[in-house]
Design an enzyme around this catalytic site. Structure first.
Site, PDB file in Angstrom:
ATOM      1  CD  GLU A  94      -2.838  -1.370   2.438  1.00  0.00           C
ATOM      2  OE1 GLU A  94      -2.271  -1.674   3.203  1.00  0.00           O
ATOM      3  OE2 GLU A  94      -4.129  -1.285   2.232  1.00  0.00           O
TER       4      GLU A  94
ATOM      5  CD  GLU B  61      -2.854  -6.100   3.813  1.00  0.00           C
ATOM      6  OE1 GLU B  61      -2.912  -6.978   2.724  1.00  0.00           O
ATOM      7  OE2 GLU B  61      -2.800  -5.181   3.819  1.00  0.00           O
TER       8      GLU B  61
HETATM    9  C1  LIG Z   1      -6.259  -0.707  12.167  1.00  0.00           C
HETATM   10  C2  LIG Z   1      -4.780  -0.437  11.924  1.00  0.00           C
HETATM   11  C3  LIG Z   1      -4.047  -1.272  10.871  1.00  0.00           C
HETATM   12  C4  LIG Z   1      -3.790  -0.331   9.627  1.00  0.00           C
HETATM   13  C5  LIG Z   1      -3.177  -1.103   8.668  1.00  0.00           C
HETATM   14  C6  LIG Z   1      -3.763  -2.107   7.985  1.00  0.00           C
HETATM   15  C7  LIG Z   1      -3.128  -2.311   6.629  1.00  0.00           C
HETATM   16  C8  LIG Z   1      -2.199  -3.166   6.671  1.00  0.00           C
HETATM   17  C9  LIG Z   1      -2.209  -4.474   7.179  1.00  0.00           C
HETATM   18  C10 LIG Z   1      -0.961  -5.011   7.102  1.00  0.00           C
HETATM   19  O1  LIG Z   1       0.050  -4.795   6.402  1.00  0.00           O
HETATM   20  S1  LIG Z   1      -0.828  -6.695   7.875  1.00  0.00           S
HETATM   21  C11 LIG Z   1       0.746  -7.399   7.585  1.00  0.00           C
HETATM   22  C12 LIG Z   1       0.775  -7.861   5.916  1.00  0.00           C
HETATM   23  N1  LIG Z   1       1.860  -8.502   5.803  1.00  0.00           N
HETATM   24  C13 LIG Z   1       2.087  -9.704   5.825  1.00  0.00           C
HETATM   25  O2  LIG Z   1       1.177 -10.617   6.034  1.00  0.00           O
HETATM   26  C14 LIG Z   1       3.498 -10.332   5.583  1.00  0.00           C
HETATM   27  C15 LIG Z   1       3.570 -11.367   6.656  1.00  0.00           C
HETATM   28  N2  LIG Z   1       5.110 -11.829   6.403  1.00  0.00           N
HETATM   29  C16 LIG Z   1       5.457 -12.783   5.634  1.00  0.00           C
HETATM   30  O3  LIG Z   1       4.830 -13.276   4.995  1.00  0.00           O
HETATM   31  C17 LIG Z   1       6.914 -13.084   5.960  1.00  0.00           C
HETATM   32  O4  LIG Z   1       7.379 -13.034   6.980  1.00  0.00           O
HETATM   33  C18 LIG Z   1       7.765 -12.565   4.818  1.00  0.00           C
HETATM   34  C19 LIG Z   1       7.735 -11.058   4.882  1.00  0.00           C
HETATM   35  C20 LIG Z   1       7.511 -13.154   3.188  1.00  0.00           C
HETATM   36  C21 LIG Z   1       9.303 -12.892   5.174  1.00  0.00           C
HETATM   37  O5  LIG Z   1       9.471 -14.409   5.028  1.00  0.00           O
HETATM   38  P1  LIG Z   1      10.863 -15.133   5.821  1.00  0.00           P
HETATM   39  O6  LIG Z   1      10.384 -16.610   5.638  1.00  0.00           O
HETATM   40  O7  LIG Z   1      11.877 -14.693   5.084  1.00  0.00           O
HETATM   41  O8  LIG Z   1      10.690 -14.857   7.243  1.00  0.00           O
HETATM   42  P2  LIG Z   1       9.557 -15.265   8.457  1.00  0.00           P
HETATM   43  O9  LIG Z   1      10.254 -16.315   9.178  1.00  0.00           O
HETATM   44  O10 LIG Z   1       8.296 -15.393   7.826  1.00  0.00           O
HETATM   45  O11 LIG Z   1       9.834 -13.717   9.195  1.00  0.00           O
HETATM   46  C22 LIG Z   1      10.823 -13.115  10.147  1.00  0.00           C
HETATM   47  C23 LIG Z   1      10.452 -12.832  11.287  1.00  0.00           C
HETATM   48  O12 LIG Z   1       9.829 -11.467  11.111  1.00  0.00           O
HETATM   49  C24 LIG Z   1       8.490 -11.552  11.658  1.00  0.00           C
HETATM   50  N3  LIG Z   1       7.494 -10.905  10.701  1.00  0.00           N
HETATM   51  C25 LIG Z   1       7.187 -11.064   9.513  1.00  0.00           C
HETATM   52  N4  LIG Z   1       6.093 -10.134   9.067  1.00  0.00           N
HETATM   53  C26 LIG Z   1       5.878  -9.533   9.964  1.00  0.00           C
HETATM   54  C27 LIG Z   1       5.029  -8.326  10.117  1.00  0.00           C
HETATM   55  N5  LIG Z   1       4.300  -7.995   9.119  1.00  0.00           N
HETATM   56  N6  LIG Z   1       4.973  -7.920  11.384  1.00  0.00           N
HETATM   57  C28 LIG Z   1       5.503  -8.334  12.502  1.00  0.00           C
HETATM   58  N7  LIG Z   1       6.391  -9.269  12.330  1.00  0.00           N
HETATM   59  C29 LIG Z   1       6.472  -9.952  11.123  1.00  0.00           C
HETATM   60  C30 LIG Z   1       8.294 -13.223  11.723  1.00  0.00           C
HETATM   61  O13 LIG Z   1       7.123 -13.458  12.754  1.00  0.00           O
HETATM   62  C31 LIG Z   1       9.282 -13.543  11.971  1.00  0.00           C
HETATM   63  O14 LIG Z   1       9.585 -13.351  13.138  1.00  0.00           O
HETATM   64  P3  LIG Z   1       9.718 -14.326  14.481  1.00  0.00           P
HETATM   65  O15 LIG Z   1       8.120 -14.926  14.558  1.00  0.00           O
HETATM   66  O16 LIG Z   1      10.459 -15.627  13.989  1.00  0.00           O
HETATM   67  O17 LIG Z   1      10.177 -13.725  15.726  1.00  0.00           O
END
Ligand SMILES: CCCCCCC/C=C/C(=O)SCCNC(=O)CCNC(=O)[C@H](O)C(C)(C)COP(=O)(O)OP(=O)(O)OC[C@H]1O[C@@H](n2cnc3c(N)ncnc32)[C@H](O)[C@@H]1OP(=O)(O)O
Length: 719
Positions: free
Chosen positions: A103, A123
């Site tokens: 976004e 999402e």
């Molecule tokens: C009303 C208020 C809200 C307003 C905003 C609303 C609009 C926006 C909403 C969003 O953006 S929701 C989030 C959307 N994003 C995702 O769903 C992405 C999620 N992440 C992934 O798919 C994967 O992590 C990745 C980015 C493709 C990377 O994959 P990879 O295999 O390289 O690493 P991981 O082991 O998955 O992740 C590493 C580490 O990072 C943590 N993490 C990943 N993404 C997020 C995140 N978006 N927020 C917080 N933490 C995240 C993940 O948990 C891992 O940490 P640990 O769990 O191992 O400690």
């Protein structure tokens, strides 16, 4: 949280710095707002580039922050301000631009993407919608049908697809940030109005209502009872029918209905549970981050049945050389043809070439002397498996890891017949092994931490979600299945039908109810196991009352169904009838109805009306109750591990979070009260007796599922 630099004298370079994925936490949003203000107010700055540190643009909003009150600057006004600014802003996308990260890219006036980047709005998989303008801008940019598909599925797309769709302006194999800076310099002084996506008119198909109706039906069919995709469709409708200023309000209202829902909490829990499961830990202190896995270059599979074939395909797809062994020429040839066919079809689907050169097929165990790892996938028979392991001990070099794909036999007993018990571990794949994502890595008491680390890492390499579990009959998944299946058959005795029970479970969210699933899996396997363990067949003591075994309630109906040659889909008859053997269209069978009526009258059981609520409670609370026992016994380390096993191995609906999370959502007190109630009504069913851990957690005030671990004082952890 965001670094601000002036490059090429006039370009403000804003780098998001929130490892590992540069999530838009409140601190990042704060820093971004400050940096943008500085860039827009500095007369030296003529253009802005936004990128992310460590080759990752942005993984979206910080999902961890969703659990608490919202702090920091809200995202929508921040993004609106970037789009409305008078200086060109270029997004330099490397790695990922997901959710809020995507976004953010949509409000930048231009986008440069590295050719390996992936973009998407996932999402919906977290039970929410792209509520930072994504549902309003994407349809304006790429049209309703394409936007609907991306938003309702959460699918990630490649940079090349994003270019084709018109989401990015250029794909590069060079450093995206450097390319973006040059691009920004060229964009200075060009008019920006056509680059502000929120100002565009959504290209609207003439048959909008019909299109939305079709997508709604598809979504309802695919994800029964799931709220988020339906809310996404409504938000996209708003993009087609309202100006941006109203559409964004609609988006926010829809988000509010989802944000605090149980489904959003469950789906976000699943996201983290999956990652937690990879972080295995043993009582010795050995764990995922201090135990080095061995590198596996070559593997062997013993047995080319359904499981063996699927494992060979999974290994070859991961680029590992595989030697497949069978005991007879005909079986070997059949298995070989099937594996080659599977690999070729799979490669065609993925647009790559099949890795057939990695395969070797043999009748001789001698060929395995140099492999790094062997996975035994022969018939589920302990004596046979022991013979195989003894043979492997003699043939393989001393460092070869020996793994078994048993679905419930004693891994330590197998380790005991080898010359290397520390190198023996269970690798329990789920059928079909090349499709199903789950792998239970069964740690025997003598498996070394290096062996466990290697099996876990190999699973990851094969694209599996691997969960480390302890060694007990059935491990975690199949051990929990027993009380679940038992309840379903007891309910049949008491008056329910297979179709009623299946419908209740499918309405709950399972893709298939328990009887349809059993027909698919084949009823003969369980029948054979029951015969072998003396629960049915000629070995049962005739003095045993027909509906009791070892002093417990026993339901012989599944045995009676098998005695009629009804083994499920493969025989065209099972709990249901099918058009032909191998058919998949399940129809209620009057013969099963007759069988149930005769059975009830034979045992003088007065059938009663059974509610869907009772079906769900008895099946799922019995399932979770066994999960509590598994935690007590130290067979699983955390409730998250159990939930991940049920999500990926048994089709538990993701929007319910898994059996343990579901129990916590219902309320542990309520689960305890219902189990006590049902156990009182059925005292001869020990699985309904509430487990001590459940009672303890209730006594401690029903803490959140993430903290249960602190309450489990397992004396003898099997992990
Ligand atoms: C009303 C208020 C809200 C307003 C905003 C609303 C609009 C926006 C909403 C969003 O953006 S929701 C989030 C959307 N994003 C995702 O769903 C992405 C999620 N992440 C992934 O798919 C994967 O992590 C990745 C980015 C493709 C990377 O994959 P990879 O295999 O390289 O690493 P991981 O082991 O998955 O992740 C590493 C580490 O990072 C943590 N993490 C990943 N993404 C997020 C995140 N978006 N927020 C917080 N933490 C995240 C993940 O948990 C891992 O940490 P640990 O769990 O191992 O400690």
């Amino acid at each position: 949280m965001a670094r601000y630099e002036l490059v090429k004298r006039s370009v403000a370079l804003i780098t998001l710095t929130n490892p590992p994925v540069n999530a838009l936490s409140s601190a990042v949003r704060h820093a971004m707002a400050k940096s943008m203000e500085q860039a827009l107010n500095d007369p030296k700055v003529t253009a802005v580039v936004i990128c992310g540190e460590n080759g990752r643009f942005c993984g979206g909003a910080d999902i961890r922050e969703f659990a608490g009150p919202l702090r920091g600057p809200p995202l929508v006004p921040l993004l609106d301000a970037i789009e409305a600014g008078e200086k060109p802003v270029v997004a330099a996308i490397e790695g990922v631009a997901l959710g809020g990260g995507f976004e953010l890219a949509l409000v930048c006036h231009y986008c440069i993407a590295h050719f390996k980047a992936r973009l998407g709005l996932p999402e919906v998989t977290l039970g929410i919608l792209p509520a930072a303008g994504g549902t309003q801008r994407l349809p304006r940019l790429i049209g309703i049908p394409a936007a609907l598909e991306l938003i309702t599925t959460g699918r990630h797309i490649s940079a090349q697809e994003a270019l084709k769709l018109g989401i990015v302006d250029q794909v590069t194999e060079q450093n995206a940030c450097e390319v973006a800076v040059e691009f920004a310099l060229r964009a200075v002084a060009k008019p920006l109005s056509s680059r502000r996506v929120s100002m565009l008119t959504t290209p609207c198909p003439p048959d909008l209502d019909a299109l939305l109706e079709v997508v709604t039906m598809e979504v309802k069919k695919k994800a029964r009872g799931v709220m988020a995709p339906l809310a996404c469709i409504q938000a996209v409708r708003a993009a087609a029918t309202m100006p941006y200023s109203k559409g964004i309000k609609r988006e926010s209202e829809l988000m509010a209905t989802l944000f605090n829902s149980g489904q959003a909490r469950a789906l976000q829990y699943c996201f983290f549970a999956q990652r937690t499961a990879g972080k295995w830990t043993l009582p010795s202190g050995a764990q995922w981050n201090n135990s080095k896995p061995r590198e596996i270059r070559s593997a062997a599979i013993i047995g080319l049945g359904t499981m063996g074939r699927g494992i060979v395909v999974s290994l070859a797809r991961a680029g590992i050389s595989v030697i497949a062994v069978e005991s007879e020429k005909k079986l070997l040839e059949t298995g070989k043809q099937m594996v080659i066919g599977m690999l070729e079809r799979d490669a065609k689907r993925r647009g790559v070439s099949a890795s057939l050169n990695l395969l070797k097929f043999t009748l001789s165990l001698q060929d395995l002397k140099d492999v790094d790892l062997v996975i035994e996938a022969v018939f589920e028979d302990m004596a046979l498996k022991k013979r195989v392991f003894q043979e492997l001990s003699k043939v393989c070099r001393p460092a070869t890891l020996l793994c078994t794909n048993t679905s419930g036999l004693d891994v330590d007993a197998l380790a005991g017949v080898t010359d290397r018990p520390h190198l023996v571990v269970g690798m329990h794949f789920f059928s079909p092994a090349h499709v199903m994502k789950l792998l239970e890595v069964v740690c025997g008491p003598r498996s070394s931490s290096e062996t466990i680390a290697t099996a876990m890492s190999l699973g990851k390499r094969m694209g599996k979600v691997s969960v480390a579990v302890g060694n007990c009959p059935g491990f975690v998944g199949n051990r929990m299945l027993k009380p679940y299946l038992d309840q379903a058959t007891f309910l049949l005795e008491e008056g329910a039908t297979p179709e009623q029970i299946d419908k209740a479970l499918e309405d709950f969210g399972f893709a298939m109810g328990v009887f349809r699933m059993s027909d698919l899996a084949g009823l003969d396997v369980g029948w054979r196991i029951r015969k072998e363990s003396g629960l049915t067949g000629p070995d049962v003591d005739p003095k045993n009352p027909p509906r009791r075994r070892h002093g417990r309630r026993y339901c012989p109906i599944p045995d009676m169904v098998c005695e009629q040659g009804r083994f499920g889909q493969k025989t065209g008859r099972g709990w249901y009838m099918y058009d032909k053997p191998g058919g998949t269209n399940a129809k209620p069978d009057p013969l099963i109805q007759n069988l149930l009526e005769m059975y009830r009258s034979r045992y003088a059981i007065q059938p009663r009306n059974i509610s869907d609520k009772e079906i769900i409670e008895r099946c799922l609370f019995a399932l979770a109750n066994e999960g509590f026992r598994i935690l007590e016994d130290g067979i699983a380390a955390r409730p998250e591990d159990i939930d991940v096993i049920y999500l990926f191995g048994y089709g538990f609906p993701r929007h319910r979070g898994g059996p343990m999370f579901y129990a916590s959502m219902v309320g542990l007190e309520r689960v305890l009260e219902r189990l006590e109630h049902y156990h009182q009504a059925h005292p001869d069913v020990p699985h309904l007796e509430p487990s001590p851990l459940l009672k303890k957690l209730v006594a401690c005030g029903s803490p959140s599922v993430q903290t249960w671990r602190e309450h489990i004082k397992t004396m003898h952890s099997h992990l």
